[in-house]
Write an enzyme that holds these catalytic residues in place. Sequence first.
Site, PDB file in Angstrom:
ATOM      1  N   GLU B  61      25.442  10.658  -6.104  1.00 40.23           N
ATOM      2  CA  GLU B  61      26.783  10.400  -6.653  1.00 40.23           C
ATOM      3  C   GLU B  61      26.766   9.384  -7.794  1.00 40.23           C
ATOM      4  OE1 GLU B  61      26.102  10.561  -3.441  1.00 40.23           O
ATOM      5  OE2 GLU B  61      27.522  11.898  -2.449  1.00 40.23           O
ATOM      6  N   PHE B 123      33.299   9.352  11.568  1.00 47.40           N
ATOM      7  CA  PHE B 123      32.071   9.745  10.877  1.00 47.40           C
ATOM      8  C   PHE B 123      32.314   9.777   9.363  1.00 47.40           C
ATOM      9  CE2 PHE B 123      29.352  13.176   9.111  1.00 47.40           C
ATOM     10  CZ  PHE B 123      28.147  12.492   9.228  1.00 47.40           C
ATOM     11  N   GLN B 124      31.435   9.136   8.627  1.00 51.80           N
ATOM     12  CA  GLN B 124      31.532   9.030   7.168  1.00 51.80           C
ATOM     13  C   GLN B 124      32.858   8.403   6.727  1.00 51.80           C
ATOM     14  OE1 GLN B 124      30.291  12.795   5.321  1.00 51.80           O
ATOM     15  NE2 GLN B 124      28.201  11.991   5.325  1.00 51.80           N
ATOM     16  N   LYS B 173      41.378  14.277   4.485  1.00 51.00           N
ATOM     17  CA  LYS B 173      41.144  15.718   4.603  1.00 51.00           C
ATOM     18  C   LYS B 173      42.394  16.466   5.061  1.00 51.00           C
ATOM     19  CE  LYS B 173      37.597  18.954   6.107  1.00 51.00           C
ATOM     20  NZ  LYS B 173      36.362  19.137   6.898  1.00 51.00           N
ATOM     21  N   MET B 491      11.719  -6.382 -20.023  1.00 51.44           N
ATOM     22  CA  MET B 491      12.580  -7.529 -20.302  1.00 51.44           C
ATOM     23  C   MET B 491      12.356  -8.637 -19.274  1.00 51.44           C
ATOM     24  SD  MET B 491      14.593  -8.500 -22.646  1.00 51.44           S
ATOM     25  CE  MET B 491      15.712  -7.409 -23.533  1.00 51.44           C
TER      26      MET B 491
END
Lengths: 189, 592
Positions: B61, B123-124, B173, B491
């Site tokens: 993502e 969940f999630q 949802k 760097m």
Amino acid sequence: MSPLQIQQGSSKHSAYDLRDPYTEVLERHTLAVIVDNEPGVLARVIGLFAGRGYNIESLTVAETDHQGHLSRITIVTTGTPQVIEQIKAQLGRIVPVHEVHDLTVEGDAVERELALLKVKGKGEARIEALRLAEIFRANVVDSTLESFVFEMTGAPTKIDAFAELMRPLGLCEIARTGVAALSRGTAAC
Amino acid sequence: MSQQMAGAKGSSKMTGAKMVVQALKDQGVEVVFGYPGGAVLPIYDELFQQNEIRHILVRHEQGAVHMAEGYARSTGKPGVVLVTSGPGATNAVTGMTDALLDSIPLVVLSGQVPTFLIGTDGFQEADTVGITRPCSKNNWLVKDPAKLSETIHQAFHVATSGRPGPVLVDIPKDVQFAESDYTPPQKARVSHYQPKVKGDIEAITALVEMLEQAERPILYTGGGVINSGPAAGQLLCELADAADIPVTSTLMGLGAYPASGKNWLGMLGMHGLYEANMAMHDCDLMINIGARFDDRITGRVNAFSPNSRKAHIDIDPSSVNKVIRVDLPIIGDVGHVLEDLLRIWKSRGRKTNKEGLAKWWKQINEWRAVNCLAYKPSADIIKPQYALQRLEELTRGMDRYVTTEVGQHQMWAAQFLHFDGPNRWMTSGGLGTMGYGLPASIGVQVAHPEALVINVAGEASWLMNMQEMGTAMQFRAPVKQFILNNERLGMVRQWQQLLHGERYSQSWSESLPDFVKLAEAFGCKGIRVDHPDQLDDAIKEMLAYDGPVIFDCLVEKHENCLPMIPSGNAHNDMLLPSDEIRAIQGAGAALV
């Protein structure tokens, strides 16, 4: 001097500490912030203060316009003039914020706070507490034979003074609402 | 038949998921970057049943958000991201923070567990609006299906109005399944959020007066010019050329004034050009146009341009006086303010201080003669600067877009590649996100399928999101990954050399992959080059290949990126290539 040999100056600890070294005078300002009354707005305002390291001395919030779906947050904050300016600008760009008013700058303002104080005591101390409460125009809202709960409304300094007097007389608990403020005169937010 | 009847009656009841897709179509969205999961399946089901919106399936993502950023920066349109709840949303956080700091318009749509599960550690489940509150311009959790479409339209309005930025809409949802009325964009209340775009005319007139008298003026431009749109860039060029004022720019603003323009001084700041930084330090009038006095730009704040009057044009009032006190703030959109500024300046007779300017340009040309980008050439080792000079030479005149990762290569790219127009240069400036460039290059290529898109990378940054090569292959994005491979975190190594007594703690890459074999594993082309004589042919081979290329350019391992203003130093106290490299001590050592 710290172990890192860092000199005091405009950027004394990191490049992000950019406060002007020449105006370290702290000012106390009361801000009125008109916001949409929706979930998360208060978190957004508080998160701004926490995330950018600004002070909150007192904060009150409640819905003030049910139809317009607006709440008023009153914040008392301290900072250098530059920090106060930043706080106002940062508040102003939060999307659900409608208006930001600096009551300290915009003119004289009335500030009031409500406090509840529980004082335990017997005999002379108990009588003295009641006598002082009368002088300060505090109301007794609960009483037992050995305690009072006083209610008082006033400027925060008045509440401070009353609490200080009650301390030796058995003050054991205090609850304060934080400051609510309005500008004096005909001007309105 | 019944559906037709409903349509005839003008009813627009639809499911939340369908509303999401309809709202995106009505907002003119062509591409969505995303990754499916349990809490967004209804929306993916709707995407499956239509052909107007293209979905780019990413591999992580974070990649989706950077792709959307690349898309947004190269088109000026908002980028759209679709992720699932929990890990999908938390993986989007880095990209959103990146977009917030660089003011890139993004609309992130995340799935959420159903409303009745919120707060149960489902969940999630993650508190997505809580987590993304500090890294978004605004966000919304939509619990009422009737408000869903309107909220999405508001989200687009907020993301693209005023100072642009990322917004997030969290959609449970059950709201995606629920039916309600769809609100078209024209009927959506876009809230009270209407930032002021016109500048105060009195302040602009005051600036014109300062401009007419200034002996040593400079235009210090930033990403705000690019965000304001192509017209702002044209107005900037007109002003700079007509009034003969030198122009420097931040990393974010490169391309707004063309690098081939006669008044161009190059980038300023920590690794900016000597002439740009010296001119900033010695000017008597600084006009900041859409930049924000970042600490990479100012160096030591109390030594920053001590003798100048400063004007600051910015659409965000909180940028003004945040870091540097200015004499003349002008709040408004850069394009609008420049338009008024030019009009007033012309109507007053196009006056400038010709005598002062002539001296000023003479001084600037002396600084230019220092040749601050000089480096020691080599006949056997590819110098990173040389590689970029050849890349610039061999791609000149092409329809070219460049993204970068973060580090030395990024600064060299800013110094050695030239941009003659806005929206051609995509780099992570504010947040400095390693792993930005590869996905961003794919986002740019999706928006401009026929263009040449190059990601100038370091091998360490590039590995952070290399899984997105799979996305490039799947969606036929022929991005060129130009990796300057020094087998070091360049760097970090440079700072350890200069600040930490040459103790190179964890700044080398061991066990690097064979990039050519890696390219083959992904099914694209790999090219390795390690000798200056072979460089041109290798670059030409890369450009000629019709598909993604991983270009492994083995360069000098210990090259330092110069010039450099060490943290805590003033603009006129730079390390130049000609200086003996000296260690940085004292206060500067504690700065970042």
